[in-house]
Write a protein that holds these residues in place. Structure first.
Motif, mmCIF file in Angstrom:
data_model
loop_
_atom_site.group_PDB
_atom_site.id
_atom_site.type_symbol
_atom_site.label_atom_id
_atom_site.label_comp_id
_atom_site.label_asym_id
_atom_site.label_seq_id
_atom_site.Cartn_x
_atom_site.Cartn_y
_atom_site.Cartn_z
ATOM 1 N N ARG A 1 0.833 -1.210 0.000
ATOM 2 C CA ARG A 1 0.000 0.000 0.000
ATOM 3 C C ARG A 1 0.860 1.250 0.000
ATOM 4 N N GLU A 2 1.882 1.254 0.859
ATOM 5 C CA GLU A 2 2.720 2.447 0.988
ATOM 6 C C GLU A 2 3.492 2.757 -0.294
ATOM 7 N N ASN A 3 3.790 1.737 -1.081
ATOM 8 C CA ASN A 3 4.588 1.937 -2.298
ATOM 9 C C ASN A 3 3.748 1.888 -3.580
ATOM 10 N N GLY A 4 2.422 1.880 -3.426
ATOM 11 C CA GLY A 4 1.530 2.027 -4.575
ATOM 12 C C GLY A 4 1.290 0.784 -5.390
ATOM 13 N N PHE A 5 1.608 -0.401 -4.847
ATOM 14 C CA PHE A 5 1.389 -1.644 -5.592
ATOM 15 C C PHE A 5 -0.011 -2.172 -5.280
ATOM 16 N N VAL A 6 -1.022 -1.620 -5.954
ATOM 17 C CA VAL A 6 -2.406 -1.935 -5.602
ATOM 18 C C VAL A 6 -2.740 -3.398 -5.896
ATOM 19 N N GLN A 7 -2.191 -3.953 -6.983
ATOM 20 C CA GLN A 7 -2.464 -5.361 -7.293
ATOM 21 C C GLN A 7 -1.814 -6.285 -6.278
ATOM 22 N N ASN A 8 -0.574 -5.985 -5.897
ATOM 23 C CA ASN A 8 0.103 -6.811 -4.902
ATOM 24 C C ASN A 8 -0.553 -6.678 -3.527
ATOM 25 N N GLU A 9 -1.078 -5.483 -3.236
ATOM 26 C CA GLU A 9 -1.821 -5.296 -1.996
ATOM 27 C C GLU A 9 -3.088 -6.166 -2.014
ATOM 28 N N GLY A 10 -3.778 -6.206 -3.163
ATOM 29 C CA GLY A 10 -4.970 -7.041 -3.278
ATOM 30 C C GLY A 10 -4.640 -8.505 -3.099
ATOM 31 N N LEU A 11 -3.542 -8.964 -3.730
ATOM 32 C CA LEU A 11 -3.152 -10.369 -3.625
ATOM 33 C C LEU A 11 -2.766 -10.716 -2.184
ATOM 34 N N ALA A 12 -2.036 -9.844 -1.501
ATOM 35 C CA ALA A 12 -1.653 -10.097 -0.106
ATOM 36 C C ALA A 12 -2.893 -10.170 0.776
ATOM 37 N N GLN B 1 -7.693 -15.970 2.970
ATOM 38 C CA GLN B 1 -7.784 -17.430 2.904
ATOM 39 C C GLN B 1 -7.168 -18.068 4.154
ATOM 40 N N PHE B 2 -6.056 -17.487 4.635
ATOM 41 C CA PHE B 2 -5.411 -17.974 5.849
ATOM 42 C C PHE B 2 -6.375 -17.879 7.040
ATOM 43 N N TYR B 3 -7.003 -16.717 7.211
ATOM 44 C CA TYR B 3 -7.910 -16.519 8.356
ATOM 45 C C TYR B 3 -9.186 -17.343 8.206
ATOM 46 N N GLY C 1 -11.040 -20.215 10.757
ATOM 47 C CA GLY C 1 -12.313 -19.859 11.364
ATOM 48 C C GLY C 1 -12.413 -18.437 11.847
ATOM 49 N N ILE C 2 -11.453 -17.594 11.509
ATOM 50 C CA ILE C 2 -11.495 -16.195 11.945
ATOM 51 C C ILE C 2 -12.208 -15.407 10.839
ATOM 52 N N GLU C 3 -13.552 -15.583 10.738
ATOM 53 C CA GLU C 3 -14.304 -15.114 9.571
ATOM 54 C C GLU C 3 -14.360 -13.593 9.481
ATOM 55 N N LYS C 4 -14.516 -12.894 10.606
ATOM 56 C CA LYS C 4 -14.654 -11.442 10.543
ATOM 57 C C LYS C 4 -13.415 -10.802 9.923
ATOM 58 N N VAL C 5 -12.236 -11.249 10.397
ATOM 59 C CA VAL C 5 -10.986 -10.731 9.829
ATOM 60 C C VAL C 5 -10.850 -11.153 8.364
ATOM 61 N N ALA C 6 -11.256 -12.422 8.063
ATOM 62 C CA ALA C 6 -11.177 -12.923 6.689
ATOM 63 C C ALA C 6 -12.026 -12.070 5.752
ATOM 64 N N HIS C 7 -13.270 -11.784 6.183
ATOM 65 C CA HIS C 7 -14.158 -10.973 5.332
ATOM 66 C C HIS C 7 -13.599 -9.568 5.141
ATOM 67 N N SER C 8 -13.006 -9.028 6.175
ATOM 68 C CA SER C 8 -12.407 -7.698 6.055
ATOM 69 C C SER C 8 -11.277 -7.711 5.032
ATOM 70 N N CYS C 9 -10.446 -8.764 5.085
ATOM 71 C CA CYS C 9 -9.347 -8.876 4.109
ATOM 72 C C CYS C 9 -9.879 -9.087 2.695
ATOM 73 N N PHE C 10 -10.947 -9.897 2.575
ATOM 74 C CA PHE C 10 -11.539 -10.120 1.249
ATOM 75 C C PHE C 10 -12.077 -8.811 0.669
ATOM 76 N N ARG C 11 -12.750 -8.021 1.519
ATOM 77 C CA ARG C 11 -13.295 -6.762 1.024
ATOM 78 C C ARG C 11 -12.180 -5.824 0.575
ATOM 79 N N ASP C 12 -11.093 -5.788 1.370
ATOM 80 C CA ASP C 12 -9.965 -4.945 0.974
ATOM 81 C C ASP C 12 -9.324 -5.443 -0.330
ATOM 82 N N GLN D 1 -14.798 -12.748 -9.929
ATOM 83 C CA GLN D 1 -14.446 -14.070 -9.381
ATOM 84 C C GLN D 1 -14.576 -14.093 -7.865
ATOM 85 N N LEU D 2 -14.109 -13.059 -7.194
ATOM 86 C CA LEU D 2 -14.234 -12.993 -5.735
ATOM 87 C C LEU D 2 -15.700 -12.966 -5.316
ATOM 88 N N ASP D 3 -16.531 -12.203 -6.050
ATOM 89 C CA ASP D 3 -17.956 -12.134 -5.716
ATOM 90 C C ASP D 3 -18.610 -13.495 -5.844
#
Length: 863
Positions: free
Chosen positions: A225-236, A242-244, A248-259, A275-277
């Motif tokens: 994010r800080e260096n402007g790599f929006v695609q790499n930020e999305g992939l991370a 997927q890790f969360y 079973g940590i769904e709230k954090v997972a959904h937050s990461c998916f939305r980001d 595809q994500l939708d």
């Protein structure tokens, strides 16, 4: 790289100019620029490289375009490069040893990256293996970063389901790739740190170090994010989600998916968003429940559901008028504009297609087709955007800027101005002009990012509506053609079935629609056996090219008769098994052709009969001359036979032998005369052969000489001794000569004063005297060939021709004789013209008439 390109072009170094074009696209992709902007850059580069015919660099750019199109959702699916313009398997089939290994290596790296982002890890690994074999060729290419980065992420995704041996081997590979990324990250963290950190997070996940993995995911997201790599930020964010989610940590997972979804949306990867939708519908529902953003909210805080809905609203319209209204309402509302114009190309000019203004309660959109004038918007700004295909924001157009001297800016002094190109694959589809005179700096770069997403979809939708409208117009034209029943039309398949047919086709064959579309009567069944081979050749053409050129054949009617037709066919686009055939009924033309042939045959028989009649009539007029001509050798024969007897009585054998020889000669002479008369009188079909025209003239002169003597006419000949043989019908040409001689003798028979003279001459001439070859012959193929001519002339010293009637001399049934038939000269002209010649009449130089005819011979024959 852009400077490199300009410098290389100026220096004439097209090789380095092409390399720099490719590197510009590569740099923009690695920098994670907006995909639509990178696409425009790639289109410009590809156009230049193709003009220079640098195939390998062109294919590198094509590979990069496939990645962009896939991420944007413009290919058949996120897991394939193919679309209507590109076939993945065909492209890969030509990646062989004779092609540049760097280009091949870079293609497999692009495919590795694409398949990893689409989740097709097996294909990503296969592409990585193919790239690895060619890495030796690409040690200086910056795309090595993608190879190490995406190969490591691919192996990490497959690791848990791999065999024990594979896990050992892949763990070593992950460690090696992480170390390479670490070396680069230590060299320059802003570019490489997020990649190294994300691979380290994946390795920590596989080793069960969850706390380390969480920390590393967060660091990778923050560094990107800080260096402007929006695609790499999305992939991370996606891998962290997927890790969360797995733990079973769904709230954090959904937050990461939305980001992640928002990052891909900002990047312009609508295919990845879709595809994500589809994979995580619960996340999309939560995004839709968030509050609607107001104008002035930063782009990071905008409601992504609203942005997506706006994009879908534009994408969902297929009627151009509705699309324009929807686009203008959304653009004006979301940009905070007071006024907006949509400028679209109309032929060779630009026109204002719509104007939107913000009212008290809603945006009012007025459709129009108005010319673009300096009083409507800044003309200089518009043309700058058209030329550069770049967006322009004027925070306060009333202050000094590069467009301050524009007439509209000077007179209207607008506040905030935004001019945005609508571009699809480097083709300008239109321009969106927005204006707000209430406040400066309304159109911020962040709002521009959102509008560019909308503009990208709008350009695609505008092109789609145009194609849809063109399709509707074509379908309407085709429907009018089918319903007009001007010709027969039927839809077929290669199995021989008729799927549908119009009334004209059914009426032509006498069948009902049920007869043909039921399958009981296929187009092969309706074709007579002798025409089926021709049909099969047409089928082969259809399979090879998609079209069969029109050809003539016959169909069997229901009553058993045959319908002659002209038929052409074409397969439907995208199908090699079905198509349409157009059938033109030739029945009337066939009947007319048969009638014409019968009329021509009747005319030919009549002409033959008339020619025969004129010959016999002419010979009848020569009866006295013929009798005299025959009597001469007969009288000599009798006298010589008597002399022979007397010499035998006197036992003078030598004289008797000489008299017997004279008897034989006179007998032959009489036989030749009779043969010439019979040949001229018989009704025989034309027979052209090589003949000596002088010899033919002499034979006719011999027949006519006694008639000339009876009428006290001096008949003289002047025949050229170097005439070539000509191709003609001896009997017909002698008929012409005989007719002209008899006409001349009859004209002289009434002359009371002066000599009665009749001349026959022949000579070889170039062209026809007084007339060009082009005028002499209607047959252009003859006129264009180099010819000479044999000219035969019959002139007399008679009373001459009536100049008022000279144009009618050769008309059928026109005669100046009291007992004439009026057919002699008409038939003579038709005979000469049938020999590609010309017969004409003029006044003789001194007095009398001159009839001439010229017959062509090839120049080579004269040689």
């Amino acid at each position: 790289m852009r400077t490199t390109c300009r410098t290389a072009i100026e220096a004439g170094d097209l090789t380095f100019a092409c390399y720099s074009m490719d590197q510009c696209v590569t740099g923009l992709l690695l920098r994670n620029d907006l995909l639509d902007a990178v696409w425009r850059e790639s289109e410009r580069g590809l156009d230049f490289v193709r003009k220079t015919k640098f195939r390998d660099v062109a294919d590198i750019i094509v590979s990069q375009q496939r990645f962009i199109a896939t991420m944007q959702g413009r290919t058949a699916s996120l897991s394939i490069f193919s679309d209507a313009q590109f076939d993945e398997s065909t492209f890969e089939a030509q990646l062989k040893g004779d092609r540049n290994p760097v280009m091949i290596c870079l293609y497999w790296i692009v495919k590795l990256k694409t398949r990893l982002l689409s989740g097709d890890y097996a294909e990503a690994l296969a592409a990585a293996d193919k790239a690895k074999a060619l890495l030796w060729s690409s040690t200086t290419e910056v795309q090595l970063l993608d190879y190490f980065y995406y190969t490591a992420l691919t192996v990490a995704a497959l690791y848990e389901k791999a065999s024990a041996d594979e896990q050992i081997r892949w763990h070593d590979l992950l460690t090696q790739h992480r170390e390479q990324l670490r070396e680069w990250a230590e060299n320059y963290p802003p570019t490489f740190a997020d990649k190294h950190t994300l691979v380290s997070a994946e390795l920590a996940r596989l080793e069960g170090r969850d706390l380390d993995a969480m920390r590393l995911y967060e660091e990778a997201i923050r560094a990107a994010r800080e260096n402007g790599f929006v695609q790499n930020e999305g992939l991370a964010n996606e891998l962290a989600a997927q890790f969360y989610l797995k733990r079973g940590i769904e709230k954090v997972a959904h937050s990461c998916f939305r980001d992640a979804r928002y990052c891909y949306l900002r990047w312009g990867a609508l295919g990845k968003v879709k595809q994500l939708d589809e994979r995580y519908p619960a996340m999309e529902e939560q995004a839709a429940l968030r509050s609607t953003a107001t104008i002035g909210t930063s782009v990071e805080q905008l409601d992504l559901g609203t942005v997506m809905k706006a994009s879908h609203a534009v994408a969902g319209e297929i009627v151009q008028e509705k699309l324009i209204k929807t686009l203008m309402m959304i653009a004006v509302e979301h940009a905070g504009a007071e006024r907006g114009l949509l400028i679209l190309p109309h032929g060779e000019e630009l026109r204002i297609a719509a104007e939107a203004r913000t009212g008290r309660e809603r945006v009012e959109v007025q459709l129009q087709q108005a010319s673009v004038t300096p009083s409507a918007l800044p003309d200089a700004l518009l043309h700058y955007v058209i030329r550069t295909q770049e967006s322009v924001i004027l925070d306060d157009a009333s202050t000094q800027n590069q467009f301050s001297q524009d007439e509209y800016v000077r007179q209207q002094r607008p506040g905030s101005v935004l001019c945005l190109p609508l571009v699809k694959q480097a083709k300008l589809m239109g321009v969106l002009y927005l204006e707000n005179n209430l406040a400066p700096r309304v159109f911020t770069p962040k709002r521009l990012a959102m509008l560019e997403l909308l503009a990208s979809q709008a350009a695609i939708s505008l092109e789609n509506t145009r194609l849809y409208r063109d399709l509707e117009e074509r379908e309407a034209k085709i429907r009018r053609l089918v319903d007009a029943n001007i010709m027969g039309i039927f839809i077929w398949n290669l199995q021989g079935e008729i799927i549908e047919a119009n009334d004209a086709f059914l009426h032509l064959l006498g069948y009902s629609r049920e007869d043909v579309v039921s399958g009981r009567r296929g187009w092969r069944d309706l074709t007579p056996a002798e025409w089926r081979d021709r049909d099969e050749r047409a089928v082969e053409d259809l399979k090879a090219t998609g079209t069969a050129q029109p050809y003539q054949k016959e169909f069997l009617r229901k009553d058993g008769s045959r319908a002659p037709v002209m038929i052409g066919a074409a397969t439907f686009e995208g199908s090699k098994n079905e198509g349409v055939a157009f059938v033109l009924d030739l029945s009337e033309q066939k009947r007319a052709e048969d009638e014409r042939k019968r009329a021509e045959e009747a005319l030919r028989r009549a002409q033959t009969e008339l020619a025969h009649v004129t010959r016999v009539t002419t010979l009848g007029e020569l009866t006295t001359s013929i009798a005299h001509e025959v009597n001469q050798p007969l009288g000599a024969l009798v006298n010589n036979a008597g002399a022979c007897l007397r010499w035998l009585t006197a036992h003078n054998l030598e004289e008797a032998q000489r008299s017997a020889s004279l008897v034989i000669a006179d007998g032959h002479r009489a036989g030749e005369i009779i043969g010439r008369i019979r040949a001229l009188a018989k009704k025989a079909p034309p027979q052209k052969d090589w003949l000596d025209l002088n010899h033919a003239i002499s034979e006719v002169v011999a027949l006519a000489r006694s008639e000339a003597q009876k009428n006290r006419v001096s008949l003289q000949t002047q025949l050229s001794n170097d005439l070539p043989l000509i191709l003609g019908d001896r009997i017909q040409l002698q008929q012409v000569i005989l007719n002209l001689l008899i006409n001349g003798i009859e004209a002289l028979s009434g002359v009371s004063e002066g000599p009665r003279e009749l001349w026959v001459s022949s000579e070889k001439v170039n062209g026809i005297p007084g007339e060009s070859e082009q005028e002499a012959f209607e047959d252009k193929s003859l006129a264009e060939t180099k010819w000479t001519h044999v000219l035969v002339a019959v002139r007399d010293s008679g009373p001459g021709l009536d100049l008022n009637g000279i144009d009618r001399l050769f008309d059928a049934f026109y005669t100046t004789k009291s007992q004439g038939m009026g057919m002699g000269l008409a038939i003579s002209r038709s005979i000469v013209e049938a020999h590609a010649g010309r017969l004409w009449a003029t006044a003789n130089v001194s007095k009398g008439a001159l009839f001439q005819f010229a017959l062509p011979i090839r120049y080579e024959q004269n040689k």
